[in-house]
Design an enzyme around this catalytic site. Structure first.
Site, PDB file in Angstrom:
ATOM      1  N   ARG A 167       6.396   6.405   2.217  1.00  0.00           N
ATOM      2  CA  ARG A 167       5.475   5.205   1.252  1.00  0.00           C
ATOM      3  C   ARG A 167       4.244   5.105   1.977  1.00  0.00           C
ATOM      4  NH1 ARG A 167       4.164   2.371   4.891  1.00  0.00           N
ATOM      5  NH2 ARG A 167       2.993   1.111   3.362  1.00  0.00           N
ATOM      6  N   ARG A 207       5.133   8.834  -8.098  1.00  0.00           N
ATOM      7  CA  ARG A 207       4.728   7.538  -7.709  1.00  0.00           C
ATOM      8  C   ARG A 207       3.164   7.545  -8.410  1.00  0.00           C
ATOM      9  NH1 ARG A 207       4.897   3.797  -2.739  1.00  0.00           N
ATOM     10  NH2 ARG A 207       4.715   2.186  -4.563  1.00  0.00           N
ATOM     11  N   GLN A 220       6.202  -4.794   3.461  1.00  0.00           N
ATOM     12  CA  GLN A 220       5.667  -3.949   4.447  1.00  0.00           C
ATOM     13  C   GLN A 220       5.149  -4.284   5.650  1.00  0.00           C
ATOM     14  OE1 GLN A 220       5.337  -3.887   0.963  1.00  0.00           O
ATOM     15  NE2 GLN A 220       5.310  -1.941   0.137  1.00  0.00           N
ATOM     16  N   ASP A 255      -4.915   2.668  -1.630  1.00  0.00           N
ATOM     17  CA  ASP A 255      -4.282   3.563  -2.502  1.00  0.00           C
ATOM     18  C   ASP A 255      -5.137   4.564  -3.218  1.00  0.00           C
ATOM     19  OD1 ASP A 255      -1.197   2.939  -1.798  1.00  0.00           O
ATOM     20  OD2 ASP A 255      -2.638   1.237  -2.214  1.00  0.00           O
TER      21      ASP A 255
HETATM   22  O1  MRU Z   1       3.905   0.618  -2.046  1.00  0.00           O
HETATM   23  P1  MRU Z   1       3.509   1.304  -0.867  1.00  0.00           P
HETATM   24  O2  MRU Z   1       3.999   0.776   0.553  1.00  0.00           O
HETATM   25  O3  MRU Z   1       3.560   2.831  -0.946  1.00  0.00           O
HETATM   26  O4  MRU Z   1       1.941   0.969  -0.801  1.00  0.00           O
HETATM   27  C1  MRU Z   1       1.018   1.604  -0.265  1.00  0.00           C
HETATM   28  C2  MRU Z   1       0.699   0.735   0.910  1.00  0.00           C
HETATM   29  O5  MRU Z   1       1.060   0.509   1.853  1.00  0.00           O
HETATM   30  C3  MRU Z   1      -0.742  -0.236   0.708  1.00  0.00           C
HETATM   31  O6  MRU Z   1      -1.278  -0.245  -0.609  1.00  0.00           O
HETATM   32  C4  MRU Z   1      -1.761   0.187   1.840  1.00  0.00           C
HETATM   33  O7  MRU Z   1      -2.508  -0.924   2.085  1.00  0.00           O
HETATM   34  C5  MRU Z   1      -2.542   1.266   1.427  1.00  0.00           C
HETATM   35  S1  MRU Z   1      -1.646   2.792   1.622  1.00  0.00           S
HETATM   36  C6  MRU Z   1      -2.637   3.507   2.990  1.00  0.00           C
END
Ligand code: MRU
Length: 383
Positions: free
Chosen positions: A57, A100, A205, A246
């Site tokens: 992820r 995703r 996370q 993201d």
């Molecule tokens: O749901 P995830 O864990 O894939 O989410 C992404 C992230 O970890 C965050 O949004 C993060 O701050 C940006 S991705 C580098």
């Protein structure tokens, strides 16, 4: 980054490719910080499932995984029929794209691979170009994170307290990370500082992945419950916020990131604390005209109603069940119900922070105000 497991230190990338087995190799992030394990996906469908199930992820990491997945799917095609190959490739692309929805990096990464493939005439040539382009994307991701570290490190002063949200560390990229890159660069320059990691419910996370990374790297840190940052800001105990993203809209400077980011940006603005967002170029979406158009992932309510963790008792010796992948002695991962059993939940995975709450976007090409991205698109890899 270096990982020390049972006293042995080795360098790992989050995502790599084994060309002899045509397999993508991934750090199994759902097991961290309790168990460190690398797993392989043997075909593009399994690679897409690893993205959906969050074995891997984080925007850059799923970008590289999708790039390798596209190359993997291309290389699995047998025969020389160009039209059949193109049809097959479109299916592989869509399967990985739909794994995703919110991060734009997988699509940008796969478009890069597809563009490189145009240089090949035969199926075999295109297959070779696909893998080379996926490798190139992965190397570029690392180089971008390094440059972000160099641009962001001067923001971190001796003794500062810095807040980060979720995990935009090396596990969310191929290596190094974005939000964490300035930490690692400032540490290498000899500065001492403290990082507050938001726990980042519901999947945690921050408390599992970011805290583990910082511990591996020997950076002072503390985990914060998601609602604690406002109080610490009010008391002057947070000097700076750095998060990842993201999807950042190149046209508007809006920042889509893990749910809870917007709340932290509002609080930082209220307390006049600088709020920075660190991204590689693959996170910029040059197409969308408004944050309202970003597809926000709605995840299963079970994540909010309960929590994953490990049980006190490890897997018993000699009692490995056929259906279980856990080895005897390994930590036993379990999901427990927390919430009222008759209640449901909403679980949006991401939110959108408006540009006026963002002090600067730390990119591989330097730090820009959010509304300067479009004017500097040439420097930022567009056009
Ligand atoms: O749901 P995830 O864990 O894939 O989410 C992404 C992230 O970890 C965050 O949004 C993060 O701050 C940006 S991705 C580098």
């Amino acid at each position: 980054m270096n990982v020390t497991v049972r006293g042995r230190t080795r360098h790992f990338r989050t995502v790599t490719f084994d060309s002899t087995k045509n397999a993508v190799q991934l750090i199994e992030q759902r097991l961290l910080p309790h168990e460190f394990k690398v797993v392989s996906t043997r075909d593009y469908r399994a690679t897409a499932a690893a993205i959906t199930d969050m074995i891997v992820r984080g925007a850059g990491a799923i970008g590289a995984t999708a790039a390798y997945g596209l190359a993997q799917g291309a290389r699995a095609f047998r025969g020389n029929n160009s039209a059949g190959f193109a049809r097959h490739l479109a299916i592989v692309f869509d399967t990985l794209k739909n794994a995703r929805p919110t991060a734009v990096d997988p699509v940008n990464a796969m478009l890069q691979v597809r563009a490189a493939m145009k240089g090949g005439r035969t199926v075999a040539e295109q297959q070779a170009l696909a893998l080379a382009a996926a490798e190139e994307f992965a190397h570029e991701d690392v180089a971008h994170c390094e440059a972000i570290g160099a641009h962001g490190a001067p923001l971190i002063g001796e003794g500062m307290n810095i807040l980060t949200h979720c995990n935009a560390g090396w596990l969310a990229f191929v290596d190094i990370g974005t939000a964490t890159a300035p930490f690692y660069a400032a540490q290498a320059e000899g500065r001492k500082f403290n990082v507050f990691c938001d726990e980042t419910r519901p999947r945690c996370q921050g408390s599992t992945l970011t805290a583990w990374e910082l511990a591996q790297q020997g950076i002072a840190h503390q985990i914060l419950a998601d609602n604690a940052a406002g109080w610490l800001m009010q008391r002057g105990e947070i000097d700076l916020v750095i998060v990842g993203s993201d999807r950042v809209l190149g046209r508007t400077g809006e920042v889509c990131n893990k749910i809870g980011t917007y709340t932290k940006a509002v609080l930082a603005h209220r307390h006049e604390i600088p709020f920075y967002v660190a991204i590689p170029l693959s996170t910029i979406d040059w197409q969308l005209a408004s944050g309202a158009e970003i597809p926000i992932e709605e995840r299963h309510e079970g994540e909010v109603l309960g929590a994953w963790g490990i049980l006190d008792e490890p897997v018993p010796a000699g009692r490995k069940r056929r259906s279980s992948t856990a080895e005897p002695g390994a930590p036993r991962r379990a999901h427990i119900r927390i919430a009222n059993p008759t209640s449901g939940a909403r679980n949006p995975g991401f939110d959108v922070t408006p540009p006026e709450l963002v002090t600067g976007i730390i990119t591989p090409a330097g730090i820009f105000a959010p509304n300067e991205l479009w004017a500097n698109r040439g420097q930022l890899g567009q056009g």
